[in-house]
Write an enzyme that holds these catalytic residues in place. Structure first.
Site, PDB file in Angstrom:
ATOM      1  N   HIS A 164      -2.106   3.984  -5.073  1.00  0.00           N
ATOM      2  CA  HIS A 164      -2.002   2.533  -4.892  1.00  0.00           C
ATOM      3  C   HIS A 164      -2.064   1.755  -6.206  1.00  0.00           C
ATOM      4  CE1 HIS A 164      -2.041   3.054  -0.652  1.00  0.00           C
ATOM      5  NE2 HIS A 164      -3.321   3.332  -0.539  1.00  0.00           N
ATOM      6  N   ASP A 205     -14.135   5.767  -4.420  1.00  0.00           N
ATOM      7  CA  ASP A 205     -13.164   4.686  -4.270  1.00  0.00           C
ATOM      8  C   ASP A 205     -13.803   3.339  -3.917  1.00  0.00           C
ATOM      9  OD1 ASP A 205     -12.099   7.337  -3.793  1.00  0.00           O
ATOM     10  OD2 ASP A 205     -10.179   6.381  -3.401  1.00  0.00           O
ATOM     11  N   HIS A 260      -6.875  13.010  -7.092  1.00  0.00           N
ATOM     12  CA  HIS A 260      -6.624  12.043  -6.026  1.00  0.00           C
ATOM     13  C   HIS A 260      -5.619  12.662  -5.057  1.00  0.00           C
ATOM     14  CE1 HIS A 260      -7.048   7.868  -4.681  1.00  0.00           C
ATOM     15  NE2 HIS A 260      -5.780   7.911  -4.339  1.00  0.00           N
ATOM     16  N   GLU A 318      -8.752   2.109  -7.587  1.00  0.00           N
ATOM     17  CA  GLU A 318      -7.383   1.799  -7.171  1.00  0.00           C
ATOM     18  C   GLU A 318      -7.303   0.855  -5.971  1.00  0.00           C
ATOM     19  OE1 GLU A 318      -4.684   4.483  -5.536  1.00  0.00           O
ATOM     20  OE2 GLU A 318      -5.941   5.071  -3.870  1.00  0.00           O
TER      21      GLU A 318
END
Length: 268
Positions: A72, A12, A157, A43
């Site tokens: 998100h 991430d 995720h 994201e």
């Protein structure tokens, strides 16, 4: 000698520090590790939450071949248009069919005559919004991917480690790798499963080290201590890249190895 493909999955990416890490370090990593294909979860690339056309372009131009997302993904309004027209930026496949964008894609590897399928799926436990069953979603997606390519990497995720591990067993032997994202904290359980799927519960994050999962410490502490709503800001300073490198057999799609890759330093 069996021909293989080497796939890097970057954890991430958090805000500008994370994007700068990718832009500055990825070209060197590609050469150093002989990487053929790069996937990254983006994201939180835009200001620490969401993704925009500009941040997506920055990462794709830096050498990322495909960007995955998660819960998100819609925090920035322009993501609706971005995902509608850019097939290299994915949203979880278990969103409703009417949702803009796609949850998987098949992309050519630039330097080898082979394609890699990237699948983005979101878990249900402790997650909002609660999407369709991730296990059944995987079944549906795999029906569409086969026989396009045996090389299939899934970004799962999810929050709960138990759900991630259960999903990996469900996918074992049917995909090349299941890479967990979302918690921003790397786990030390990377392994090859019994039927040939590489797995790690969470690959970690790419962003500032002195932070609370990428955000400035003071604001996060204030929120936890006072219980008051607080605007979080992306942390700066020394940075870390968290990734995994997967090597797989081109013909069978089975993973041959998975290795955690971590780099720390200053980005100026």
């Amino acid at each position: 000698m069996t021909e293989t493909v080497r796939i890097l999955f970057i954890g991430d990416i958090i805000g500008r520090p994370g994007r700068h890490v990718v832009r500055k370090w990825l070209p060197t990593l590609r050469k150093e590790l002989a990487i053929d294909f790069v996937i990254a979860n983006g994201e939180n690339a835009a200001g620490g939450i969401g993704i925009t056309e500009g941040t997506a372009k920055e990462l794709l131009d830096a050498g990322v071949d495909c960007l995955t997302t998660g819960n998100h993904v819609w925090k920035q309004k322009e993501a609706l248009q971005l995902l509608s027209r850019e097939n290299r930026v994915l949203r979880p496949a278990n969103f409703p069919p009417e949702t803009p964008g796609c949850g998987w894609c098949v992309l050519l590897v630039k330097n080898k005559p082979v394609s890699v399928a990237v699948v983005n799926i979101m878990g249900q436990v402790f997650m909002k919004p609660i999407l369709d069953c991730p296990f059944k979603t995987l079944d549906k997606v795999l029906e569409q991917i086969h026989p396009k390519t045996p090389l299939i990497v899934v970004d799962f995720h999810a929050e709960a480690t138990s759900e991630k591990q259960a999903f990996a067993y469900y996918a074992d032997g049917r995909v090349t790798a299941v890479i967990g994202t979302h918690t921003h904290v790397a786990t030390a359980d990377e392994r090859l499963m019994s039927k040939g799927t590489a797995f790690i519960t969470d690959v970690g994050m790419t962003g500032a080290i002195e932070s609370v999962i990428g955000m400035r410490v003071n604001e996060v502490l204030y929120h936890f201590v006072t219980k008051l709503p607080t605007k979080f800001e992306v942390a700066t300073g020394k940075v870390k890249l968290c990734a995994v490198l997967i090597e797989a057999n081109i013909k069978t799609g089975k993973a041959l190895s998975i290795q955690r890759i971590e780099r720390e330093g200053e980005i100026g």
